[in-house]
Design a protein around this motif. Sequence first.
Motif, short mmCIF file in Angstrom:
data_model
loop_
_atom_site.label_atom_id
_atom_site.label_comp_id
_atom_site.label_asym_id
_atom_site.label_seq_id
_atom_site.Cartn_x
_atom_site.Cartn_y
_atom_site.Cartn_z
N ASP A 39 25.11 1.46 6.55
CA ASP A 39 25.27 0.87 5.18
C ASP A 39 24.01 0.29 4.55
OD1 ASP A 39 28.03 1.85 5.10
OD2 ASP A 39 28.70 -0.04 5.91
N ILE A 40 23.40 -0.34 5.35
CA ILE A 40 22.21 -1.29 4.85
C ILE A 40 21.02 -1.07 5.68
CG2 ILE A 40 21.56 -3.45 4.29
CD1 ILE A 40 24.22 -4.32 3.63
N PHE A 41 19.85 -1.10 5.02
CA PHE A 41 18.65 -1.18 5.48
C PHE A 41 17.84 -2.43 5.21
CE2 PHE A 41 17.19 3.81 6.17
CZ PHE A 41 18.16 3.87 7.19
N LEU A 42 17.58 -3.25 6.17
CA LEU A 42 16.72 -4.54 5.97
C LEU A 42 15.42 -4.32 6.56
CD1 LEU A 42 16.76 -7.59 5.18
CD2 LEU A 42 17.11 -8.07 7.56
N ILE A 43 14.43 -4.44 5.76
CA ILE A 43 12.86 -4.11 5.89
C ILE A 43 12.01 -5.57 5.76
CG2 ILE A 43 10.91 -2.79 5.55
CD1 ILE A 43 13.09 -0.81 3.90
N ALA A 44 11.28 -5.81 6.70
CA ALA A 44 10.38 -6.97 6.75
C ALA A 44 9.10 -6.53 7.13
CB ALA A 44 10.97 -8.16 7.59
N SER A 45 8.13 -7.16 6.91
CA SER A 45 6.83 -6.84 7.38
C SER A 45 6.05 -8.18 8.32
CB SER A 45 5.67 -6.67 6.13
OG SER A 45 6.09 -5.58 5.50
N ALA A 46 5.04 -7.65 9.10
CA ALA A 46 4.36 -8.81 9.75
C ALA A 46 2.55 -8.43 9.97
CB ALA A 46 5.02 -9.10 10.95
N GLY A 47 1.89 -9.34 9.82
CA GLY A 47 0.53 -8.84 9.96
C GLY A 47 0.05 -8.70 11.20
N ASN A 48 0.51 -8.79 12.23
CA ASN A 48 0.10 -8.47 13.58
C ASN A 48 1.46 -8.12 14.57
OD1 ASN A 48 0.90 -10.71 15.06
ND2 ASN A 48 -0.85 -11.76 13.74
N GLU A 49 1.04 -7.42 15.74
CA GLU A 49 2.18 -7.18 16.62
C GLU A 49 2.72 -8.34 17.10
OE1 GLU A 49 -1.16 -6.13 16.55
OE2 GLU A 49 -1.22 -3.69 16.57
#
Length: 126
Positions: A39-49
């Motif tokens: 039902d939902i995609f939540l997307i988040a980013s990060a600057g490194n592994e």
Amino acid sequence: MTVPENILSWVRVAGQAAADKLGSNIVAFDVSEMLSITDIFLIASAGNERQVGAIVDGVEEALLKVGVKPTRREGDRENRWVLLDYLDFVVHVQHDEERTLYNLERLWSDCPQIELNLDLPPAEEA
């Protein structure tokens, strides 16, 4: 199709956990009309592994506290794009470079964006 309130609350818990671990550009899309698998995609980013891993661990821990476990976890070997599948929603934590390359927002831009109402940490001053 309307996403049930309990799923929305879990997605908000996951979003807040990502924000607490300094995830950036956190968005959620209601993909229920386009996909039958979630039902939902939540997307988040990060600057490194390392930060990708910290966000993923934070999301898992926060959701476990409310009794929700992922059915699948993929991509954690390299920590460039980790996917946590909770069946009703999927959490994507991407390294900034993968986020730019794959541009999931453009792919799902026809889907309604979900207001997360996150309590974001104050921005650092330069």
